[in-house]
Motif scaffolding. Structure first.
Motif, PDB file in Angstrom:
ATOM      1  N   LEU A  70     -10.528  -0.511  -0.915  1.00 30.71           N
ATOM      2  CA  LEU A  70      -9.887   0.753  -0.331  1.00 30.71           C
ATOM      3  C   LEU A  70     -10.325   0.968   1.317  1.00 30.71           C
ATOM      4  CD1 LEU A  70      -8.981   3.731  -0.635  1.00 30.71           C
ATOM      5  CD2 LEU A  70     -11.350   4.284  -1.190  1.00 30.71           C
ATOM      6  N   LEU A  71     -11.506   0.468   1.393  1.00 23.67           N
ATOM      7  CA  LEU A  71     -12.059   0.406   2.944  1.00 23.67           C
ATOM      8  C   LEU A  71     -11.197  -0.176   3.959  1.00 23.67           C
ATOM      9  CD1 LEU A  71     -14.141   1.546   4.931  1.00 23.67           C
ATOM     10  CD2 LEU A  71     -15.452  -0.440   4.339  1.00 23.67           C
ATOM     11  N   VAL A  93      -8.033  -1.019   3.160  1.00 23.70           N
ATOM     12  CA  VAL A  93      -6.643  -0.443   3.274  1.00 23.70           C
ATOM     13  C   VAL A  93      -6.814   0.654   4.658  1.00 23.70           C
ATOM     14  CG1 VAL A  93      -5.062   1.257   2.251  1.00 23.70           C
ATOM     15  CG2 VAL A  93      -6.036  -1.017   0.960  1.00 23.70           C
ATOM     16  N   VAL A  94      -7.771   1.456   4.240  1.00 24.54           N
ATOM     17  CA  VAL A  94      -8.073   2.360   5.443  1.00 24.54           C
ATOM     18  C   VAL A  94      -8.068   1.712   6.642  1.00 24.54           C
ATOM     19  CG1 VAL A  94      -9.612   4.393   6.204  1.00 24.54           C
ATOM     20  CG2 VAL A  94      -8.933   4.159   3.852  1.00 24.54           C
ATOM     21  N   VAL A  95      -9.031   0.860   6.960  1.00 23.86           N
ATOM     22  CA  VAL A  95      -8.993   0.016   8.227  1.00 23.86           C
ATOM     23  C   VAL A  95      -7.701  -0.369   8.841  1.00 23.86           C
ATOM     24  CG1 VAL A  95     -10.141  -1.942   9.484  1.00 23.86           C
ATOM     25  CG2 VAL A  95     -11.449  -0.384   8.067  1.00 23.86           C
ATOM     26  N   GLN A 145       2.647   1.675   6.595  1.00 20.04           N
ATOM     27  CA  GLN A 145       2.166   2.482   5.473  1.00 20.04           C
ATOM     28  C   GLN A 145       2.728   1.654   4.145  1.00 20.04           C
ATOM     29  OE1 GLN A 145       4.000   6.326   5.020  1.00 20.04           O
ATOM     30  NE2 GLN A 145       2.550   6.811   2.964  1.00 20.04           N
ATOM     31  N   CYS A 197       0.119  -1.644   3.893  1.00 17.27           N
ATOM     32  CA  CYS A 197      -1.277  -1.125   3.326  1.00 17.27           C
ATOM     33  C   CYS A 197      -1.195  -0.947   1.850  1.00 17.27           C
ATOM     34  CB  CYS A 197      -1.940  -0.036   4.279  1.00 17.27           C
ATOM     35  SG  CYS A 197      -2.166  -0.213   5.990  1.00 17.27           S
ATOM     36  N   TYR A 249      -4.815   0.580   7.974  1.00 12.70           N
ATOM     37  CA  TYR A 249      -3.846   1.512   8.512  1.00 12.70           C
ATOM     38  C   TYR A 249      -4.139   2.217   9.733  1.00 12.70           C
ATOM     39  CZ  TYR A 249      -1.182   6.009   7.972  1.00 12.70           C
ATOM     40  OH  TYR A 249       0.013   6.938   8.380  1.00 12.70           O
ATOM     41  N   LEU A 250      -5.501   2.209   9.703  1.00  8.17           N
ATOM     42  CA  LEU A 250      -6.141   3.031  11.257  1.00  8.17           C
ATOM     43  C   LEU A 250      -5.896   2.017  12.377  1.00  8.17           C
ATOM     44  CD1 LEU A 250      -9.373   4.780  10.177  1.00  8.17           C
ATOM     45  CD2 LEU A 250      -7.163   5.800  10.974  1.00  8.17           C
TER      46      LEU A 250
END
Length: 106
Positions: free
Chosen positions: A34-35, A37-39, A47, A50, A41-42
């Motif tokens: 999850l972390l 994927v967030v990194v 989208q 990710c 995306y940022l």
């Protein structure tokens, strides 16, 4: 007043066949996915890239953890890791003269 007896005292935590250690490995791995994927995306990745990457990585992680659970069992992975830390041989650091002398000096 009557209390129910807890018959699960001393048993390992189990969820869907995963025992305690593998359950923690799966939870930690999914948090890491999850972390990641967030990194991603940022950082500007698409989208759908990710989302699909996260689903693929999470599925691969879950498959691997269930496979480890089936292969090594409840305590087998800890035993395997402990075996790697066990020394292959012992070193005896005594002088040869003391080893050949049958008398012991206090």
């Amino acid at each position: 007043m009557e209390y129910d007896v807890n018959k699960g005292v001393g048993k390992q935590v189990e969820f869907k066949g995963l025992t305690a250690m593998y359950l923690f490995i799966l939870a930690g791995g999914l948090a890491a996915v999850l972390l990641a994927v967030v990194v991603l995306y940022l950082a500007g990745a698409g989208q759908w890239t990710c989302i699909l990457g996260g689903i693929f990585a999470g599925s691969l992680l879950a498959w691997g953890v269930f496979r480890l659970n089936a292969r090594f069992g409840e305590h087998g992975l800890m035993k395997m890791l402990a075996e790697k830390r066990h020394p292959r041989y012992l070193i005896r650091r005594r002088k040869i003269f003391r080893m050949l002398n049958p008398e012991r000096k206090p």
